[in-house]
Design a protein around this motif. Structure first.
Motif, PDB file in Angstrom:
ATOM      1  N   LYS A   1      21.443 -11.381 -13.492  1.00  0.00           N
ATOM      2  CA  LYS A   1      20.929 -10.412 -14.247  1.00  0.00           C
ATOM      3  C   LYS A   1      19.517 -10.822 -14.736  1.00  0.00           C
ATOM      4  N   LEU A   2      18.627  -9.653 -14.814  1.00  0.00           N
ATOM      5  CA  LEU A   2      17.223  -9.777 -14.867  1.00  0.00           C
ATOM      6  C   LEU A   2      16.622  -8.554 -15.958  1.00  0.00           C
ATOM      7  N   PRO A   3      15.847  -8.964 -16.674  1.00  0.00           N
ATOM      8  CA  PRO A   3      15.363  -7.623 -17.556  1.00  0.00           C
ATOM      9  C   PRO A   3      14.908  -6.519 -16.643  1.00  0.00           C
ATOM     10  N   GLY A   4      14.891  -5.306 -16.992  1.00  0.00           N
ATOM     11  CA  GLY A   4      14.499  -4.464 -16.457  1.00  0.00           C
ATOM     12  C   GLY A   4      13.308  -3.552 -17.114  1.00  0.00           C
ATOM     13  N   ILE A   5      12.494  -2.909 -16.257  1.00  0.00           N
ATOM     14  CA  ILE A   5      11.370  -2.143 -16.755  1.00  0.00           C
ATOM     15  C   ILE A   5      11.281  -0.589 -15.984  1.00  0.00           C
ATOM     16  N   LEU A   6      11.037   0.210 -17.044  1.00  0.00           N
ATOM     17  CA  LEU A   6      11.087   1.434 -16.551  1.00  0.00           C
ATOM     18  C   LEU A   6       9.529   2.030 -16.270  1.00  0.00           C
ATOM     19  N   MET A   7       9.061   2.599 -15.432  1.00  0.00           N
ATOM     20  CA  MET A   7       7.764   3.023 -15.042  1.00  0.00           C
ATOM     21  C   MET A   7       7.602   4.495 -15.346  1.00  0.00           C
ATOM     22  N   VAL A   8       6.779   5.134 -16.248  1.00  0.00           N
ATOM     23  CA  VAL A   8       6.804   6.505 -16.560  1.00  0.00           C
ATOM     24  C   VAL A   8       5.496   6.793 -16.049  1.00  0.00           C
ATOM     25  N   PRO A   9       5.277   7.740 -14.958  1.00  0.00           N
ATOM     26  CA  PRO A   9       4.098   8.457 -14.493  1.00  0.00           C
ATOM     27  C   PRO A   9       3.617   9.466 -15.708  1.00  0.00           C
ATOM     28  N   GLY A  10       2.092   9.597 -15.271  1.00  0.00           N
ATOM     29  CA  GLY A  10       1.444  10.421 -16.165  1.00  0.00           C
ATOM     30  C   GLY A  10       1.521  11.917 -15.548  1.00  0.00           C
ATOM     31  N   TRP A  11       0.898  12.778 -16.208  1.00  0.00           N
ATOM     32  CA  TRP A  11       0.647  14.098 -15.834  1.00  0.00           C
ATOM     33  C   TRP A  11       0.061  14.311 -14.425  1.00  0.00           C
ATOM     34  N   GLY A  12       1.098  14.909 -13.403  1.00  0.00           N
ATOM     35  CA  GLY A  12       1.024  15.192 -12.280  1.00  0.00           C
ATOM     36  C   GLY A  12       1.012  13.954 -11.266  1.00  0.00           C
ATOM     37  N   GLY A  13       1.272  12.808 -12.017  1.00  0.00           N
ATOM     38  CA  GLY A  13       1.453  11.520 -11.428  1.00  0.00           C
ATOM     39  C   GLY A  13       3.083  11.284 -10.561  1.00  0.00           C
ATOM     40  N   ASN A  14       3.127  10.630  -9.785  1.00  0.00           N
ATOM     41  CA  ASN A  14       4.506  10.369  -8.932  1.00  0.00           C
ATOM     42  C   ASN A  14       4.857   9.128  -8.816  1.00  0.00           C
ATOM     43  N   LYS A  15       6.088   8.693  -8.386  1.00  0.00           N
ATOM     44  CA  LYS A  15       6.665   7.448  -8.287  1.00  0.00           C
ATOM     45  C   LYS A  15       6.119   6.601  -7.276  1.00  0.00           C
ATOM     46  N   GLU A  16       5.463   7.153  -6.099  1.00  0.00           N
ATOM     47  CA  GLU A  16       4.987   6.510  -5.047  1.00  0.00           C
ATOM     48  C   GLU A  16       3.496   5.695  -5.480  1.00  0.00           C
ATOM     49  N   ASN A  17       2.779   6.215  -6.183  1.00  0.00           N
ATOM     50  CA  ASN A  17       1.737   5.775  -6.633  1.00  0.00           C
ATOM     51  C   ASN A  17       2.119   4.741  -7.751  1.00  0.00           C
ATOM     52  N   VAL A  18       2.945   4.886  -8.598  1.00  0.00           N
ATOM     53  CA  VAL A  18       3.290   4.053  -9.559  1.00  0.00           C
ATOM     54  C   VAL A  18       4.033   2.684  -8.988  1.00  0.00           C
ATOM     55  N   GLY A  19       4.760   2.966  -8.116  1.00  0.00           N
ATOM     56  CA  GLY A  19       5.668   2.118  -7.394  1.00  0.00           C
ATOM     57  C   GLY A  19       4.551   1.184  -6.452  1.00  0.00           C
ATOM     58  N   LYS A  20       3.663   1.913  -5.870  1.00  0.00           N
ATOM     59  CA  LYS A  20       2.655   0.954  -5.047  1.00  0.00           C
ATOM     60  C   LYS A  20       1.964  -0.139  -6.052  1.00  0.00           C
ATOM     61  N   ASN A  21       1.565   0.701  -6.850  1.00  0.00           N
ATOM     62  CA  ASN A  21       0.320  -0.109  -7.722  1.00  0.00           C
ATOM     63  C   ASN A  21       0.814  -1.006  -8.935  1.00  0.00           C
ATOM     64  N   TYR A  22       2.176  -0.815  -9.355  1.00  0.00           N
ATOM     65  CA  TYR A  22       2.630  -1.513 -10.643  1.00  0.00           C
ATOM     66  C   TYR A  22       4.020  -1.917 -10.271  1.00  0.00           C
ATOM     67  N   ALA A  23       4.932  -1.200  -9.897  1.00  0.00           N
ATOM     68  CA  ALA A  23       6.455  -1.484  -9.999  1.00  0.00           C
ATOM     69  C   ALA A  23       6.543  -2.722  -8.933  1.00  0.00           C
ATOM     70  N   SER A  24       6.123  -2.806  -8.009  1.00  0.00           N
ATOM     71  CA  SER A  24       6.267  -3.884  -6.838  1.00  0.00           C
ATOM     72  C   SER A  24       5.807  -5.002  -7.533  1.00  0.00           C
ATOM     73  N   TYR A  25       4.547  -4.983  -8.353  1.00  0.00           N
ATOM     74  CA  TYR A  25       3.825  -6.011  -8.885  1.00  0.00           C
ATOM     75  C   TYR A  25       4.843  -6.718  -9.970  1.00  0.00           C
ATOM     76  N   PHE A  26       5.508  -5.940 -10.718  1.00  0.00           N
ATOM     77  CA  PHE A  26       6.270  -6.234 -11.899  1.00  0.00           C
ATOM     78  C   PHE A  26       7.253  -6.802 -11.391  1.00  0.00           C
ATOM     79  N   ALA A  27       8.160  -6.290 -10.259  1.00  0.00           N
ATOM     80  CA  ALA A  27       9.259  -6.902  -9.706  1.00  0.00           C
ATOM     81  C   ALA A  27       9.084  -8.272  -8.953  1.00  0.00           C
ATOM     82  N   GLU A  28       7.957  -8.366  -8.539  1.00  0.00           N
ATOM     83  CA  GLU A  28       7.678  -9.827  -7.946  1.00  0.00           C
ATOM     84  C   GLU A  28       7.714 -10.766  -9.122  1.00  0.00           C
ATOM     85  N   ALA A  29       7.562 -10.452 -10.326  1.00  0.00           N
ATOM     86  CA  ALA A  29       7.257 -11.620 -11.419  1.00  0.00           C
ATOM     87  C   ALA A  29       8.671 -11.689 -11.860  1.00  0.00           C
TER      88      ALA A  29
END
Length: 286
Positions: free
Chosen positions: A25-53
């Motif tokens: 088991k690992l700690p989890g992080i929830l990514m919350v997009p902004g006004w008009g944002g989406n999971k694709e941009n958040v995933g590409k630029n941030y989520a994958s980066y945090f996951a690899e850590a």
């Protein structure tokens, strides 16, 4: 994958380290997009980066945005039934509404999904939000003791100040007209006011949205990131105010980067800000 929020299907993506071990088991992080944002941009630029850590990371689309379903507005009154029943109806699929209370419910649902994900340490969660997502993340961070680290990036947390130009009486009138069916129940193009912001704001709900109201319940170590030349709101009355309210009471840090709001998502600002956020999660979640 599908997350259920208020009876609506939300689209989400889970990111894991490429070398994750089954049963570990690992700690989890929830990514919350902004006004008009989406999971694709958040995933590409941030989520994958945090996951690899070394984290399990969840990104999602709000209801009515991206690949998520939106609410349905029936074209005519439904026939009353004693129990739930399947019906065939003509309805409007409502899209792109910016309503903070609906969006906060989506954040809560996504947090519960992440906490129940196999391989996640459910009592050791982090939450990261950008732009409006930073304010929405604060609402969850003050109401859930599983959250052990909170990062807000350019979060407009002080809506009573940010929308002080909207008279309370005007908002009450709009609520009365909506209740009486004199204006549409969901906002549309008529509510747009800033070409930089996508979607249709629910100004009544935004005026009533007060993320700072429960700030005394915030226990999670908090990292606040702002743009020095922010033009969408006054950072000193938002991120700056948040920092001044919590420093000395809990672990906190306030960092600013040169440029405006949208420059935070590119180049050196992107690299530096997400590195700062990652260091915060590593420190308080690992």
């Amino acid at each position: 994958m599908i997350i259920w929020s208020q009876g609506v299907r939300l689209a989400g993506d889970v990111y894991r380290p490429h070398d994750s071990i089954d049963g570990h088991k690992l700690p989890g992080i929830l990514m919350v997009p902004g006004w008009g944002g989406n999971k694709e941009n958040v995933g590409k630029n941030y989520a994958s980066y945090f996951a690899e850590a070394g984290f399990v990371v969840l990104a999602f689309d709000f209801k009515g945005w991206g690949k998520s379903d939106g609410p349905l507005l029936a074209a005519t009154k439904l026939e009353p039934t004693e129990e739930s029943a399947e019906v065939t109806l003509k309805a409007t699929h409502v899209r792109k509404v910016v309503s903070p209370f609906s969006m906060a419910a989506d954040v809560r649902a996504a947090l519960h999904y992440l906490g129940g994900e196999p391989g996640v340490m459910s009592n050791k969660l982090g939450i990261w939000g950008t732009s409006m997502g930073g304010a929405l993340a604060l609402v969850s961070a003050t109401g859930d003791d599983r959250i052990k680290a909170y990062v807000t990036q350019m979060g407009p947390v002080n809506y009573s100040y940010n929308l002080k130009q909207l008279p309370a009486e005007m908002m009450r009138q709009a609520e009365a007209e909506a209740a009486r069916g004199e204006i549409p129940p969901y906002p549309g193009p008529e509510s747009e006011s800033d070409p930089r912001l996508r979607g249709y704001p629910d100004w009544v709900a935004l005026k009533q949205f007060e993320p700072l109201a429960t700030l005394n319940r915030l226990d999670a170590p908090t990292l606040i990131i702002d743009a020095e030349d922010e033009t969408l709101f006054d950072p000193s009355k938002n991120g700056g105010l948040l920092y001044e309210s919590i420093k000395g009471r809990l672990p906190s840090r306030y960092v600013t980067y040169p440029g405006g709001h949208y420059e935070m998502y590119q180049g050196e600002n992107l690299s530096a800000s997400r590195g700062e956020a990652l260091a915060w999660f590593v420190k308080y979640l690992n």
